[in-house]
Design a protein around this motif. Structure first.
Motif, short mmCIF file in Angstrom:
data_model
loop_
_atom_site.label_atom_id
_atom_site.label_comp_id
_atom_site.label_asym_id
_atom_site.label_seq_id
_atom_site.Cartn_x
_atom_site.Cartn_y
_atom_site.Cartn_z
N LYS A 1 -5.93 86.91 33.27
CA LYS A 1 -6.34 87.07 31.88
C LYS A 1 -7.72 87.72 31.77
N TYR A 2 -8.64 87.35 32.66
CA TYR A 2 -10.00 87.86 32.60
C TYR A 2 -10.28 88.87 33.72
N ASP A 3 -9.23 89.28 34.41
CA ASP A 3 -9.34 90.29 35.48
C ASP A 3 -10.35 89.87 36.55
N VAL A 4 -10.18 88.64 37.04
CA VAL A 4 -11.04 88.10 38.10
C VAL A 4 -10.23 88.07 39.39
N GLU B 1 -2.48 80.07 39.08
CA GLU B 1 -1.14 79.73 38.59
C GLU B 1 -1.06 79.65 37.08
N LYS B 2 -2.19 79.37 36.44
CA LYS B 2 -2.23 79.34 34.97
C LYS B 2 -2.57 80.70 34.37
N ASN B 3 -2.61 81.72 35.25
CA ASN B 3 -2.86 83.12 34.84
C ASN B 3 -4.23 83.33 34.20
N ILE B 4 -5.16 82.41 34.44
CA ILE B 4 -6.51 82.54 33.88
C ILE B 4 -7.26 83.67 34.59
N VAL C 1 -16.58 79.20 31.35
CA VAL C 1 -17.64 79.91 32.06
C VAL C 1 -17.22 81.36 32.34
N ILE C 2 -15.96 81.53 32.76
CA ILE C 2 -15.43 82.88 33.04
C ILE C 2 -15.45 83.72 31.76
N GLU C 3 -15.03 83.10 30.66
CA GLU C 3 -14.99 83.82 29.37
C GLU C 3 -16.38 84.27 28.95
N LYS C 4 -17.38 83.41 29.21
CA LYS C 4 -18.75 83.74 28.80
C LYS C 4 -19.41 84.74 29.75
#
Length: 349
Positions: free
Chosen positions: A110-113, A104-107, A77-80
């Motif tokens: 990764k998406y600058d959230v 913690e998983k750097n997600i 959802v974040i990616e989209k």
């Protein structure tokens, strides 16, 4: 426009279904939060695995995803959608746990959230039993004698040392799941095995039983500038030893003297300041009915079941105010949506 103009699109994590009789309060709070964000011109994206909620009504958020509440699906959802912010504090324990896992998983990086409202650091201080106990020691708040346990043998050894009965409290679980009171070693083994398995980090707090003490809660609100108020306090009709979820809770308290009320109110404010909460927080105490001794049980650094009760009892819309605080507003800038006259910095009578 929100005070923090960098916030244009927020991902709100819902609580999903838990068990019958739970999670309706998170639907209530999540819906309030989405409405508050939309009022400020923010685009709201909601993910929740439970379609049988008001929150997932198409009018509540701009985009709604009914998907499993796991890192894998939230990342999709974040990616989209590419939200700039994440609000986790209105999705109950599920929302907090997911936010920490995404961090913690750097997600999120990764998406600058960015997480808005209560920070990941503050969530960890409130949810991790060991970090929380350390913070309480730093500010001189009394903790019940306890030990952090990660194995069955550690739990058995500590319980023999302090004597039975003992209370088992797993970290990062909702509504006391996996915990309980052990009257002897046989019961301890059964509860501890379950608690260690259900805790998101395999960590359990074992503490000396204060069964029979009064169980008191305070609903507290704090903004990023450090302004802090108590919305109300609540008293469990049943004493410590019967879980809050199985008891009747009355707001305001019925049996506290003014000295006891003020003592625990001051402690609540000191605790929420030490942890660094931005938004709503529920603080739980055990109070000796025969003296002024008390112990801090735990906090919920999020909107909780008690928040829904406190909102209804006082006319103070906790989830709405918490959402506006997450956008950068301070309590003296937020008008109470119920009274339409007072501001959120005024404590309800």
């Amino acid at each position: 426009m929100p005070l923090n103009r960098d916030i244009k699109k927020v991902l709100v994590i819902g609580s999903g279904p838990i068990v019958i009789g739970q999670a309706a309060e998170f639907d209530y709070s999540g819906t309030q939060a989405c409405e508050a964000l939309k009022e400020e011109g923010v685009e709201v994206v909601l993910i929740n695995s439970n379609p049988a909620t008001i929150m997932t009504d198409k009018e509540v958020a701009h985009k709604i995803y009914i998907e499993p509440l796991t890192c894998e699906f939230v990342e999709k959802v974040i990616e989209k959608e590419r939200p700039d912010s994440l609000l986790a504090g209105v999705g109950g324990q599920t929302g907090l746990n997911l936010a920490v896992e995404l961090y913690e998983k750097n997600i999120l990086d990764k998406y600058d959230v960015k997480v808005i409202g209560t920070s990941i650091e503050a969530i960890k201080k409130g949810e991790d039993r060991e970090l929380f106990r350390e913070e309480m020691n730093k500010i001189g708040q009394p903790s019940i004698e306890s030990e952090i346990i990660t194995t069955l043998e550690e739990g058995k050894a500590f319980s023999r040392k302090i004597g039975y009965p003992v209370i088992v409290r797993p970290a990062y679980t909702l509504g006391g799941t996996g915990g309980g009171i052990a009257e002897n070693e046989e019961e301890l083994i059964k509860i501890l095995q379950q608690g260690l398995q259900l805790s998101a980090i395999g960590q359990v707090l074992i503490e000396k039983s204060v069964k029979g003490w009064k169980e008191i809660e305070y609903e507290v609100m704090r903004d990023s500038a450090g302004n802090c108020i108590t919305i109300c306090n609540m008293e469990n009709v049943d004493p410590v030893g019967i879980h809050t979820g199985d008891s009747i809770v009355v707001a305001p308290s019925q049996t506290l003297s003014d000295r006891e009320y003020q003592m625990l109110r001051t402690a609540s404010i000191d605790i929420i300041n030490a942890i660094g909460i931005e938004g709503g927080c529920n603080v739980q105490f055990a109070l000796n009915p025969h003296s002024y001794d008390y112990g801090v049980i735990e906090i919920n650094p999020r909107v909780s079941r008690s928040s829904a009760l406190a909102s209804k009892a006082t006319g103070y819309p906790i989830a709405k105010v918490a959402a506006k605080i997450a956008l950068g507003y301070t309590l003296d800038e937020i008008k109470n949506a119920v009274t339409k006259k007072t501001y959120a910095c005024f404590e309800p009578l």
